[in-house]
Design an enzyme around this catalytic site. Structure first.
Site, PDB file in Angstrom:
ATOM      1  N   LYS A   1       1.952  -4.324   7.080  1.00 14.63           N
ATOM      2  CA  LYS A   1       1.687  -3.775   5.869  1.00 14.63           C
ATOM      3  C   LYS A   1       3.541  -3.986   5.246  1.00 14.63           C
ATOM      4  O   LYS A   1       4.086  -4.799   4.620  1.00 14.63           O
ATOM      5  CB  LYS A   1       1.149  -3.229   4.782  1.00 14.63           C
ATOM      6  CG  LYS A   1      -0.583  -3.527   4.956  1.00 14.63           C
ATOM      7  CD  LYS A   1      -0.735  -4.985   4.697  1.00 14.63           C
ATOM      8  CE  LYS A   1      -0.950  -4.622   2.942  1.00 14.63           C
ATOM      9  NZ  LYS A   1      -1.162  -6.242   2.489  1.00 14.63           N
TER      10      LYS A   1
ATOM     11  N   THR B   1       0.725  -0.980   0.127  1.00 13.89           N
ATOM     12  CA  THR B   1      -0.051  -0.043  -0.331  1.00 13.89           C
ATOM     13  C   THR B   1       1.065   1.332  -0.042  1.00 13.89           C
ATOM     14  O   THR B   1       1.942   1.308  -0.049  1.00 13.89           O
ATOM     15  CB  THR B   1      -0.606  -0.234   1.395  1.00 13.89           C
ATOM     16  OG1 THR B   1      -1.561   1.725   1.555  1.00 13.89           O
ATOM     17  CG2 THR B   1      -0.679  -0.007   2.653  1.00 13.89           C
ATOM     18  N   ASP B   2      -0.294   2.544  -0.439  1.00 22.59           N
ATOM     19  CA  ASP B   2       1.107   3.869  -0.263  1.00 22.59           C
ATOM     20  C   ASP B   2       1.309   4.095   0.741  1.00 22.59           C
ATOM     21  O   ASP B   2       2.074   4.579   1.387  1.00 22.59           O
ATOM     22  CB  ASP B   2      -0.107   4.482  -1.325  1.00 22.59           C
ATOM     23  CG  ASP B   2      -1.078   4.751  -0.432  1.00 22.59           C
ATOM     24  OD1 ASP B   2      -1.825   4.073  -0.133  1.00 22.59           O
ATOM     25  OD2 ASP B   2      -1.542   5.689  -1.332  1.00 22.59           O
ATOM     26  N   GLU B   3      -0.078   3.790   2.057  1.00 27.06           N
ATOM     27  CA  GLU B   3       0.431   3.917   3.370  1.00 27.06           C
ATOM     28  C   GLU B   3       1.976   3.722   3.545  1.00 27.06           C
ATOM     29  O   GLU B   3       2.227   4.687   4.829  1.00 27.06           O
ATOM     30  CB  GLU B   3      -0.561   3.168   4.238  1.00 27.06           C
ATOM     31  CG  GLU B   3      -1.932   3.289   3.722  1.00 27.06           C
ATOM     32  CD  GLU B   3      -3.040   3.865   4.156  1.00 27.06           C
ATOM     33  OE1 GLU B   3      -2.916   3.746   5.700  1.00 27.06           O
ATOM     34  OE2 GLU B   3      -4.137   3.432   3.781  1.00 27.06           O
TER      35      GLU B   3
ATOM     36  N   TYR C   1      -2.014  -0.468  10.680  1.00 30.78           N
ATOM     37  CA  TYR C   1      -1.711  -1.041   9.841  1.00 30.78           C
ATOM     38  C   TYR C   1      -1.014  -0.891   8.793  1.00 30.78           C
ATOM     39  O   TYR C   1       0.119  -2.044   8.403  1.00 30.78           O
ATOM     40  CB  TYR C   1      -3.203  -0.309   8.964  1.00 30.78           C
ATOM     41  CG  TYR C   1      -3.455  -1.447   7.849  1.00 30.78           C
ATOM     42  CD1 TYR C   1      -3.410  -2.597   7.451  1.00 30.78           C
ATOM     43  CD2 TYR C   1      -3.316  -0.074   6.344  1.00 30.78           C
ATOM     44  CE1 TYR C   1      -3.849  -2.666   5.429  1.00 30.78           C
ATOM     45  CE2 TYR C   1      -3.185  -0.170   5.033  1.00 30.78           C
ATOM     46  CZ  TYR C   1      -3.817  -1.463   4.878  1.00 30.78           C
ATOM     47  OH  TYR C   1      -3.371  -2.013   3.897  1.00 30.78           O
TER      48      TYR C   1
HETATM   49  P1  NAD Z   1     -10.243  -6.627   2.427  1.00 32.64           P
HETATM   50  O1  NAD Z   1     -10.334  -6.554   4.203  1.00 32.64           O
HETATM   51  O2  NAD Z   1     -11.914  -6.250   1.300  1.00 32.64           O
HETATM   52  O3  NAD Z   1     -10.669  -8.105   1.936  1.00 32.64           O
HETATM   53  C1  NAD Z   1      -9.316  -8.730   3.187  1.00 32.64           C
HETATM   54  C2  NAD Z   1      -9.591 -10.471   2.568  1.00 32.64           C
HETATM   55  O4  NAD Z   1      -8.553 -11.450   2.487  1.00 32.64           O
HETATM   56  C3  NAD Z   1     -10.650 -11.347   2.688  1.00 32.64           C
HETATM   57  O5  NAD Z   1     -11.465 -12.209   1.579  1.00 32.64           O
HETATM   58  C4  NAD Z   1     -10.430 -11.214   4.097  1.00 32.64           C
HETATM   59  O6  NAD Z   1     -11.272 -13.044   5.048  1.00 32.64           O
HETATM   60  C5  NAD Z   1      -9.051 -12.917   3.642  1.00 32.64           C
HETATM   61  N1  NAD Z   1      -8.007 -13.213   4.763  1.00 32.64           N
HETATM   62  C6  NAD Z   1      -7.594 -12.323   5.970  1.00 32.64           C
HETATM   63  N2  NAD Z   1      -6.790 -12.463   7.139  1.00 32.64           N
HETATM   64  C7  NAD Z   1      -6.583 -13.592   6.659  1.00 32.64           C
HETATM   65  C8  NAD Z   1      -6.232 -14.909   6.529  1.00 32.64           C
HETATM   66  N3  NAD Z   1      -5.371 -14.625   7.741  1.00 32.64           N
HETATM   67  N4  NAD Z   1      -5.829 -15.872   5.890  1.00 32.64           N
HETATM   68  C9  NAD Z   1      -6.674 -15.962   4.864  1.00 32.64           C
HETATM   69  N5  NAD Z   1      -7.679 -14.546   4.073  1.00 32.64           N
HETATM   70  C10 NAD Z   1      -7.403 -13.399   5.355  1.00 32.64           C
HETATM   71  O7  NAD Z   1      -8.985  -5.663   1.694  1.00 32.64           O
HETATM   72  P2  NAD Z   1      -8.582  -5.439   0.417  1.00 32.64           P
HETATM   73  O8  NAD Z   1      -8.886  -3.736   0.276  1.00 32.64           O
HETATM   74  O9  NAD Z   1      -9.303  -6.002  -0.806  1.00 32.64           O
HETATM   75  O10 NAD Z   1      -7.068  -5.402  -0.051  1.00 32.64           O
HETATM   76  C11 NAD Z   1      -6.626  -6.528  -0.928  1.00 32.64           C
HETATM   77  C12 NAD Z   1      -5.118  -6.117  -0.652  1.00 32.64           C
HETATM   78  O11 NAD Z   1      -5.018  -5.183  -0.872  1.00 32.64           O
HETATM   79  C13 NAD Z   1      -4.961  -6.443   1.071  1.00 32.64           C
HETATM   80  O12 NAD Z   1      -3.725  -6.873   1.405  1.00 32.64           O
HETATM   81  C14 NAD Z   1      -4.637  -4.359   1.457  1.00 32.64           C
HETATM   82  O13 NAD Z   1      -3.219  -4.202   2.209  1.00 32.64           O
HETATM   83  C15 NAD Z   1      -3.972  -3.853  -0.018  1.00 32.64           C
HETATM   84  N6  NAD Z   1      -4.691  -2.659  -0.301  1.00 32.64           N
HETATM   85  C16 NAD Z   1      -5.592  -2.411  -0.379  1.00 32.64           C
HETATM   86  C17 NAD Z   1      -5.788  -1.057  -0.359  1.00 32.64           C
HETATM   87  C18 NAD Z   1      -7.635  -0.876  -0.644  1.00 32.64           C
HETATM   88  O14 NAD Z   1      -7.882   0.475  -1.154  1.00 32.64           O
HETATM   89  N7  NAD Z   1      -8.597  -1.292  -0.432  1.00 32.64           N
HETATM   90  C19 NAD Z   1      -5.313   0.095  -1.430  1.00 32.64           C
HETATM   91  C20 NAD Z   1      -3.116  -0.676  -1.281  1.00 32.64           C
HETATM   92  C21 NAD Z   1      -3.547  -2.071  -1.172  1.00 32.64           C
HETATM   93  O1  TDX Z   2     -15.970   7.167   8.683  1.00 34.95           O
HETATM   94  C1  TDX Z   2     -14.879   7.477   7.446  1.00 34.95           C
HETATM   95  N1  TDX Z   2     -14.579   8.933   7.778  1.00 34.95           N
HETATM   96  C2  TDX Z   2     -12.888   9.567   6.975  1.00 34.95           C
HETATM   97  O2  TDX Z   2     -13.080  10.730   6.963  1.00 34.95           O
HETATM   98  C3  TDX Z   2     -13.488   6.671   7.375  1.00 34.95           C
HETATM   99  C4  TDX Z   2     -14.348   5.620   7.235  1.00 34.95           C
HETATM  100  C5  TDX Z   2     -12.325   7.149   6.807  1.00 34.95           C
HETATM  101  N2  TDX Z   2     -12.173   8.637   7.063  1.00 34.95           N
HETATM  102  C6  TDX Z   2     -11.140   8.956   5.783  1.00 34.95           C
HETATM  103  C7  TDX Z   2     -10.101   8.573   6.578  1.00 34.95           C
HETATM  104  C8  TDX Z   2      -9.380   8.932   4.950  1.00 34.95           C
HETATM  105  O3  TDX Z   2      -8.876   9.991   4.892  1.00 34.95           O
HETATM  106  O4  TDX Z   2     -11.053   9.150   4.434  1.00 34.95           O
HETATM  107  C9  TDX Z   2      -9.719   8.688   4.428  1.00 34.95           C
HETATM  108  C10 TDX Z   2     -10.229   7.004   3.883  1.00 34.95           C
HETATM  109  O5  TDX Z   2     -10.113   6.548   4.944  1.00 34.95           O
HETATM  110  P1  TDX Z   2     -10.598   4.860   4.336  1.00 34.95           P
HETATM  111  O6  TDX Z   2     -11.471   4.510   3.469  1.00 34.95           O
HETATM  112  O7  TDX Z   2     -10.536   4.354   5.830  1.00 34.95           O
HETATM  113  O8  TDX Z   2      -8.920   4.527   3.780  1.00 34.95           O
HETATM  114  P2  TDX Z   2      -7.372   4.489   4.256  1.00 34.95           P
HETATM  115  O9  TDX Z   2      -7.295   4.995   5.809  1.00 34.95           O
HETATM  116  O10 TDX Z   2      -7.142   5.828   3.265  1.00 34.95           O
HETATM  117  O11 TDX Z   2      -7.071   3.230   3.594  1.00 34.95           O
HETATM  118  C11 TDX Z   2      -7.023   2.880   2.692  1.00 34.95           C
HETATM  119  O12 TDX Z   2      -6.284   2.577   1.631  1.00 34.95           O
HETATM  120  C12 TDX Z   2      -5.141   2.371   1.339  1.00 34.95           C
HETATM  121  C13 TDX Z   2      -7.748   1.016   2.731  1.00 34.95           C
HETATM  122  O13 TDX Z   2      -8.286   1.050   3.856  1.00 34.95           O
HETATM  123  C14 TDX Z   2      -6.224   0.582   2.716  1.00 34.95           C
HETATM  124  O14 TDX Z   2      -6.281  -1.006   3.141  1.00 34.95           O
HETATM  125  C15 TDX Z   2      -5.108   1.302   1.737  1.00 34.95           C
HETATM  126  O15 TDX Z   2      -3.912   0.060   2.028  1.00 34.95           O
END
Ligand code: NAD
Ligand code: TDX
Length: 350
Positions: A155, A127-129, A151
């Site tokens: 990561k 992730t960019d985080e 988190y």
């Molecule tokens: P999500 O939370 O929607 O899904 C995570 C999945 O992983 C779920 O299906 C869960 O059941 C499974 N899981 C959790 N723990 C597990 C374990 N111990 N063994 C097997 N399965 C397990 O997440 P997402 O948003 O789809 O993110 C997917 C990946 O991308 C993550 O690694 C996250 O860090 C990364 N990522 C997400 C975002 C975003 O904006 N959503 C951005 C950058 C990176």
């Molecule tokens: O209720 C809210 N109110 C609010 O202002 C929530 C849930 C979030 N926020 C803000 C926090 C962040 O600045 O919005 C922005 C986005 O928040 P999230 O959707 O929780 O995402 P973020 O914390 O940016 O992280 C996401 O992007 C990177 C994903 O959850 C991560 O899994 C990914 O790695």
């Protein structure tokens, strides 16, 4: 190609499995997923009869489960993770287990089953985080990692360990760091699906702090195309930033959602900030563009319109989620914040 997708029943995993299933009709896809609160087997149920898709329930922290699904695959894409920053602030234990130890279990199995020279690919989705808050400019893959939340620190640990297995043991690791994804099948705890579903229900949209934090938004289908490009054309040992190039203040996102759903702007409430809230992330994506040719193609307005339409058409998917365990989570995360009343009517300006 036999592909193992760990965490394939979550948001990006579901979209990726569906994307690859359709884009590569001769590939076989196996999903290993623990089905935590964030995973749903039903997301992919319609693929189960295709003969090219298999679902296995299991934990990436369990070496026996991992061994059982990994022996005959050509590539592993690891999405499995605990992913919500706010939950990592409440309790980081499961983040350390899955996002670090789970990655280690996958890497150990790759090392054991693939003596040096074997080329089973491993794509670790990061992730960019991991760069931490970047007030100005864009992060390059060579920049120092400064994660600030439990988190993002977990990561960072996972991807650093993966790269260590590349350098030390020759495991064919590639890391991607992507910006905020949005689109269908996203669990409604994250900003965009939470605000869309709350707006559709006439519930408040709780905006943290002053609403001025910025994120770069990537439509999930563009993310899927990027990951397939990295899988097919990327280099082992490399890290690739994957961003949408569409940076927006959270307050703009909230207003765009209000507009797209036809809800009232009065629903937007400023509430107490997330502890340690990173102000901004920004990615320089020239490497992935140069090496694979990928670039994002979905403008934010179009991606948001498609996302809102999906949530409108799939109310049963998210209303089931929101009426379950989610209620308790929502109350503990937002109950106090919302009743503290920092909304526009109480003086908070959005
Ligand atoms: P999500 O939370 O929607 O899904 C995570 C999945 O992983 C779920 O299906 C869960 O059941 C499974 N899981 C959790 N723990 C597990 C374990 N111990 N063994 C097997 N399965 C397990 O997440 P997402 O948003 O789809 O993110 C997917 C990946 O991308 C993550 O690694 C996250 O860090 C990364 N990522 C997400 C975002 C975003 O904006 N959503 C951005 C950058 C990176
Ligand atoms: O209720 C809210 N109110 C609010 O202002 C929530 C849930 C979030 N926020 C803000 C926090 C962040 O600045 O919005 C922005 C986005 O928040 P999230 O959707 O929780 O995402 P973020 O914390 O940016 O992280 C996401 O992007 C990177 C994903 O959850 C991560 O899994 C990914 O790695």
């Amino acid at each position: 190609m036999r592909l193992l997708v760990t965490g394939g029943a979550g948001f990006i995993g579901t979209n990726f499995v569906r994307y690859v299933h359709s884009a590569r009709p001769d590939w076989h896809i196996r999903v290993l997923d623990k089905l935590t609160y964030a995973g749903r087997r039903e997301n992919l149920q319609d693929l189960e009869g295709s003969g090219r898709y298999q679902f296995v329930r299991g934990d990436i922290c369990d070496p026996v489960a991992v061994r059982g699904v990994m022996s005959d695959v050509d590539a592993v894409v690891n999405f499995a993770a605990e992913t919500h920053v706010d939950r990592s602030i409440m309790d980081a234990g499961s983040f350390v287990r899955t996002d670090i130890e789970g990655v280690w279990v996958l890497l150990e199995e790759l090392r054991r089953g693939s003596p040096a020279g074997d080329s089973t690919r491993f794509i670790q989705i990061s992730t960019d985080e991991v760069y931490g808050s970047v007030e100005q400019g864009l992060s390059k893959e060579s920049d120092q990692l400064r994660p600030t939340s439990p988190y993002s620190a977990s990561k960072a640990g996972g991807e650093l360990l993966a790269m260590a297995y590349f350098h030390t043991h020759g495991v064919a690791v590639t890391v991607t760091r992507s910006s905020n994804n949005y689109g269908p099948w996203q669990y409604p705890e994250k900003l965009i699906p939470l605000f869309i579903t709350n707006a559709l229900e006439g519930q408040p949209l709780p905006l943290y702090g002053d609403g001025g934090n910025r994120r770069d938004w990537l439509y999930v289908e563009d993310q899927c195309a990027a990951l397939l490009a990295v899988l097919e054309k990327g280099t082992p040992g490399a890290v690739y930033n994957i961003g949408g190039g569409q940076e927006l203040e959270n307050s703009r996102v909230a207003r765009a959602i209000v507009e797209a759903t036809g809800a009232s702007e009065d629903l937007i409430r400023l509430v107490a900030d997330r502890p340690g809230h990173d102000r901004r992330y920004g990615l320089d994506c020239s490497r992935v563009r140069t090496e694979t040719g990928w670039h994002p193609v979905t403008p934010f307005e179009e991606g948001l319109a498609r996302t809102v339409e999906w949530y409108r058409e799939n109310v049963s998917w998210w209303s089931g989620i929101k009426s379950g365990e989610f209620r308790k989570y929502y109350e503990s995360m937002y109950g106090g914040r919302l009743s503290a009343g920092r909304g526009p009517s109480a003086g908070g300006k959005v």
